[in-house]
Design a protein around this motif. Structure first.
Motif, PDB file in Angstrom:
ATOM      1  N   HIS A   1      17.346 101.885  35.424  1.00 56.32           N
ATOM      2  CA  HIS A   1      18.256 103.017  36.555  1.00 56.32           C
ATOM      3  C   HIS A   1      19.044 102.302  37.583  1.00 56.32           C
ATOM      4  CE1 HIS A   1      18.916 107.375  37.854  1.00 56.32           C
ATOM      5  NE2 HIS A   1      18.125 106.831  38.583  1.00 56.32           N
ATOM      6  N   ASN A   2      18.558 101.440  38.293  1.00 61.53           N
ATOM      7  CA  ASN A   2      19.236 101.072  39.414  1.00 61.53           C
ATOM      8  C   ASN A   2      19.944  99.804  39.285  1.00 61.53           C
ATOM      9  OD1 ASN A   2      20.012 100.696  42.041  1.00 61.53           O
ATOM     10  ND2 ASN A   2      18.057  98.790  42.446  1.00 61.53           N
ATOM     11  N   LEU A   3      21.124 100.101  37.997  1.00 61.37           N
ATOM     12  CA  LEU A   3      21.856  99.613  37.269  1.00 61.37           C
ATOM     13  C   LEU A   3      22.584  98.376  38.166  1.00 61.37           C
ATOM     14  CD1 LEU A   3      23.279 100.949  33.917  1.00 61.37           C
ATOM     15  CD2 LEU A   3      24.902  99.881  35.766  1.00 61.37           C
ATOM     16  N   PRO A   4      23.236  98.909  38.525  1.00 62.91           N
ATOM     17  CA  PRO A   4      24.235  98.149  39.879  1.00 62.91           C
ATOM     18  C   PRO A   4      23.374  96.509  40.844  1.00 62.91           C
ATOM     19  CG  PRO A   4      25.126  99.970  40.791  1.00 62.91           C
ATOM     20  CD  PRO A   4      23.531 100.581  39.134  1.00 62.91           C
ATOM     21  N   GLN A   5      22.593  96.627  40.657  1.00 64.25           N
ATOM     22  CA  GLN A   5      21.638  95.892  41.354  1.00 64.25           C
ATOM     23  C   GLN A   5      21.298  95.023  39.790  1.00 64.25           C
ATOM     24  OE1 GLN A   5      18.804  96.880  44.110  1.00 64.25           O
ATOM     25  NE2 GLN A   5      18.293  95.172  44.864  1.00 64.25           N
ATOM     26  N   GLU A   6      21.068  95.544  38.975  1.00 68.35           N
ATOM     27  CA  GLU A   6      20.136  94.916  37.910  1.00 68.35           C
ATOM     28  C   GLU A   6      20.987  94.369  37.047  1.00 68.35           C
ATOM     29  OE1 GLU A   6      16.996  97.210  35.721  1.00 68.35           O
ATOM     30  OE2 GLU A   6      17.627  98.528  37.652  1.00 68.35           O
ATOM     31  N   ALA A   7      22.301  95.054  36.775  1.00 65.33           N
ATOM     32  CA  ALA A   7      23.350  94.301  35.743  1.00 65.33           C
ATOM     33  C   ALA A   7      24.930  94.696  36.890  1.00 65.33           C
ATOM     34  CB  ALA A   7      23.183  95.515  35.159  1.00 65.33           C
ATOM     35  N   PRO A   8      25.127  93.356  37.886  1.00 63.26           N
ATOM     36  CA  PRO A   8      25.982  93.717  38.816  1.00 63.26           C
ATOM     37  C   PRO A   8      27.449  93.669  38.367  1.00 63.26           C
ATOM     38  CG  PRO A   8      24.898  91.631  38.991  1.00 63.26           C
ATOM     39  CD  PRO A   8      24.059  92.965  38.199  1.00 63.26           C
ATOM     40  N   GLN A   9      27.212  92.379  36.942  1.00 65.57           N
ATOM     41  CA  GLN A   9      28.213  91.404  36.342  1.00 65.57           C
ATOM     42  C   GLN A   9      29.030  93.243  35.811  1.00 65.57           C
ATOM     43  OE1 GLN A   9      28.260  89.440  33.149  1.00 65.57           O
ATOM     44  NE2 GLN A   9      30.459  88.246  33.419  1.00 65.57           N
ATOM     45  N   ALA A  10      28.560  94.335  34.819  1.00 62.56           N
ATOM     46  CA  ALA A  10      28.268  95.090  33.761  1.00 62.56           C
ATOM     47  C   ALA A  10      29.226  95.863  34.876  1.00 62.56           C
ATOM     48  CB  ALA A  10      27.680  95.638  32.875  1.00 62.56           C
ATOM     49  N   PHE A  11      28.682  96.642  35.656  1.00 64.90           N
ATOM     50  CA  PHE A  11      28.819  97.441  36.860  1.00 64.90           C
ATOM     51  C   PHE A  11      30.147  97.066  37.690  1.00 64.90           C
ATOM     52  CE2 PHE A  11      29.533 100.008  40.940  1.00 64.90           C
ATOM     53  CZ  PHE A  11      28.012 101.340  40.019  1.00 64.90           C
ATOM     54  N   ALA A  12      30.614  95.651  38.037  1.00 65.80           N
ATOM     55  CA  ALA A  12      31.757  95.211  38.810  1.00 65.80           C
ATOM     56  C   ALA A  12      33.015  95.869  38.216  1.00 65.80           C
ATOM     57  CB  ALA A  12      31.763  93.776  39.863  1.00 65.80           C
ATOM     58  N   GLN A  13      32.533  95.122  36.468  1.00 65.60           N
ATOM     59  CA  GLN A  13      33.654  95.573  35.434  1.00 65.60           C
ATOM     60  C   GLN A  13      34.193  96.694  34.783  1.00 65.60           C
ATOM     61  OE1 GLN A  13      35.222  91.844  33.645  1.00 65.60           O
ATOM     62  NE2 GLN A  13      36.275  93.967  33.802  1.00 65.60           N
ATOM     63  N   ALA A  14      33.705  97.594  34.830  1.00 63.36           N
ATOM     64  CA  ALA A  14      33.376  99.248  34.751  1.00 63.36           C
ATOM     65  C   ALA A  14      34.176  99.947  35.713  1.00 63.36           C
ATOM     66  CB  ALA A  14      31.921  99.757  34.618  1.00 63.36           C
ATOM     67  N   VAL A  15      34.341  99.330  37.123  1.00 63.32           N
ATOM     68  CA  VAL A  15      35.052  99.446  38.517  1.00 63.32           C
ATOM     69  C   VAL A  15      35.809  99.597  38.468  1.00 63.32           C
ATOM     70  CG1 VAL A  15      34.966  99.379  40.854  1.00 63.32           C
ATOM     71  CG2 VAL A  15      32.943  99.689  40.193  1.00 63.32           C
ATOM     72  N   VAL A  16      36.637  98.067  37.322  1.00 64.37           N
ATOM     73  CA  VAL A  16      37.406  97.442  38.112  1.00 64.37           C
ATOM     74  C   VAL A  16      38.757  98.471  36.777  1.00 64.37           C
ATOM     75  CG1 VAL A  16      38.809  95.399  36.889  1.00 64.37           C
ATOM     76  CG2 VAL A  16      36.952  95.358  39.027  1.00 64.37           C
ATOM     77  N   ASP A  17      37.895  98.550  35.444  1.00 63.23           N
ATOM     78  CA  ASP A  17      38.620  98.936  34.146  1.00 63.23           C
ATOM     79  C   ASP A  17      38.851 100.013  34.678  1.00 63.23           C
ATOM     80  OD1 ASP A  17      38.117  96.545  32.865  1.00 63.23           O
ATOM     81  OD2 ASP A  17      36.326  96.792  31.949  1.00 63.23           O
ATOM     82  N   ALA A  18      37.803 101.035  35.034  1.00 63.21           N
ATOM     83  CA  ALA A  18      37.778 102.420  35.272  1.00 63.21           C
ATOM     84  C   ALA A  18      39.532 103.058  36.366  1.00 63.21           C
ATOM     85  CB  ALA A  18      37.031 103.051  35.890  1.00 63.21           C
ATOM     86  N   ASP A  19      39.672 101.927  37.441  1.00 59.05           N
ATOM     87  CA  ASP A  19      41.303 102.054  37.859  1.00 59.05           C
ATOM     88  C   ASP A  19      42.503 101.285  37.371  1.00 59.05           C
ATOM     89  OD1 ASP A  19      42.090 101.499  40.577  1.00 59.05           O
ATOM     90  OD2 ASP A  19      42.265  99.922  40.767  1.00 59.05           O
ATOM     91  N   ARG A  20      41.830 100.730  36.538  1.00 56.07           N
ATOM     92  CA  ARG A  20      42.849 100.887  34.875  1.00 56.07           C
ATOM     93  C   ARG A  20      43.172 101.593  33.705  1.00 56.07           C
ATOM     94  NH1 ARG A  20      43.238  94.146  36.175  1.00 56.07           N
ATOM     95  NH2 ARG A  20      43.603  94.639  38.062  1.00 56.07           N
ATOM     96  N   LEU A  21      42.038 102.766  34.188  1.00 56.74           N
ATOM     97  CA  LEU A  21      42.183 103.436  33.053  1.00 56.74           C
ATOM     98  C   LEU A  21      43.673 104.334  32.704  1.00 56.74           C
ATOM     99  CD1 LEU A  21      38.427 105.022  32.540  1.00 56.74           C
ATOM    100  CD2 LEU A  21      40.111 103.588  30.967  1.00 56.74           C
TER     101      LEU A  21
END
Length: 348
Positions: free
Chosen positions: A328-348
């Motif tokens: 459930h605490n995905l950003p802390q458990e999978a920080p790379q995947a979460f950070a990548q999603a932020v970058v990619d959402a910004d470029r959708l």
């Protein structure tokens, strides 16, 4: 969509060329697919970072909000929102990744957490969804931020949803763990099947005065139990838990938590100043801003099926399933995947 990516054909060969390297590195499908898009967030082990450089304070609305900050002040802004019973350390590894990717990152303590305090003893200790979202808009105003990518999980995901729905002009893009989480008290009046109700046991516990007293007395044990149930495969250590548990000692934390869960099931009133916003939210508005939703493959907390909310996003949209025992605490458990999603959402 349920975790598959509909990449344009022109990118197919580029993605395929990365497949062998990705497999060798143990990358999930999300990291593989999105490394073809542009900025690729480097692999980062959870727990690489343990603290933020400093906690700043600013008066915003009814609060003096504590927040961590990383990155250049003139960079595009990302606001990262934590949930319950977590705190800003949910993003302790995500924030530096995004700062290195060229963002100014703001990570606030929500009302009732950490160093955030009410400016007046007379302000209701209100945990309703619209109040928490209004806090973040007030924070943006106080910091002079016109627009930001907004991302979150748990209460933070709901808050990001609300900002995107009610103030789309302030939201450049959104990342939301577990998708569309805007609540309707009218819908919450309807009983669920017993198995689904069981998952909300703490909500019913908090509906009682015994539950309030129990949470006040045993909040650390309670939070640890929630962490374990919500992320059954996350092997967090005592130091990791202790860093976040300290934020729950906020003098308003119990009041905010209890009000939040009682308000959801119509056992507590909200503030009248939020009635108009709550009326709009009760219609479960469609979100138009570019969005990526995420789900961990081992999320033990109550969460909707991605197919149930895909149509609530009318703009550019992707859903990603993050594999590897992520809870459930995905950003802390999978920080790379979460950070990548932020970058990619910004470029959708």
């Amino acid at each position: 969509m349920t975790g598959e990516f509909n990449l344009p054909r022109r990118r197919f060969m580029r993605v395929a060329a990365l497949a062998v390297a990705a497999a060798q590195l143990g990358m999930g499908r999300a990291a593989l697919a999105e490394s073809a898009r542009g900025t690729s967030i480097p692999a980062t082990a959870p727990g690489t970072n343990t603290s933020f450089a400093e906690i700043k304070q600013v008066n915003a609305g009814v609060l003096n909000i504590g927040y961590a900050e990383a990155g250049r002040r003139d960079a595009p802004v990302v606001i990262l929102l934590h949930g319950w019973p977590y705190d800003i350390h949910t993003y302790v590894d995500v924030a530096p990744l995004l700062a290195k990717a060229g963002y100014r990152v703001i990570v606030p303590y929500l009302r009732g957490y950490g160093t955030t305090r009410f400016l007046s003893a007379d302000t209701p200790r209100n945990g309703q969804q619209a109040a928490i979202a209004a806090d973040i808009v007030a924070l943006m105003d106080a910091l002079g931020l016109d627009k930001a990518v907004v991302a979150g999980c748990d209460w933070g995901a709901r808050t990001a949803n609300i900002i995107a729905a009610l103030w789309p002009e302030r939201c450049k893009a959104m990342v939301s763990v577990s998708g569309y989480l805007i609540g309707s008290r009218e819908a919450n009046r309807m009983p669920l099947p017993p198995k689904a109700e069981l998952a909300w046991w703490y909500q019913f516990y908090f509906a009682t005065e015994r539950g309030r007293a129990g949470y006040e007395q045993h909040r650390n044990d309670f939070a640890r139990l929630i962490w374990q149930l919500a992320s059954p495969k996350w092997e967090f250590d005592d130091a990791t838990f202790a860093r976040s548990a300290a934020a729950l000692e906020n003098p308003d934390h119990v009041d905010i938590t209890i009000h939040n869960y009682r308000w959801r099931i119509s056992l507590a009133d909200g503030e009248r100043e939020f009635d108009e916003l709550e009326d709009r939210l009760a219609s479960l508005p469609v979100i138009t801003v570019p969005t990526i939703t995420l789900e961990g493959d081992a999320n033990g907390a109550p969460h909707p099926d991605p197919a149930a909310y895909a149509k609530k996003f009318s703009g550019k949209y992707e859903h990603r399933l993050i594999t590897g025992g992520i809870g459930h605490n995905l950003p802390q458990e999978a920080p790379q995947a979460f950070a990548q999603a932020v970058v990619d959402a910004d470029r959708l």
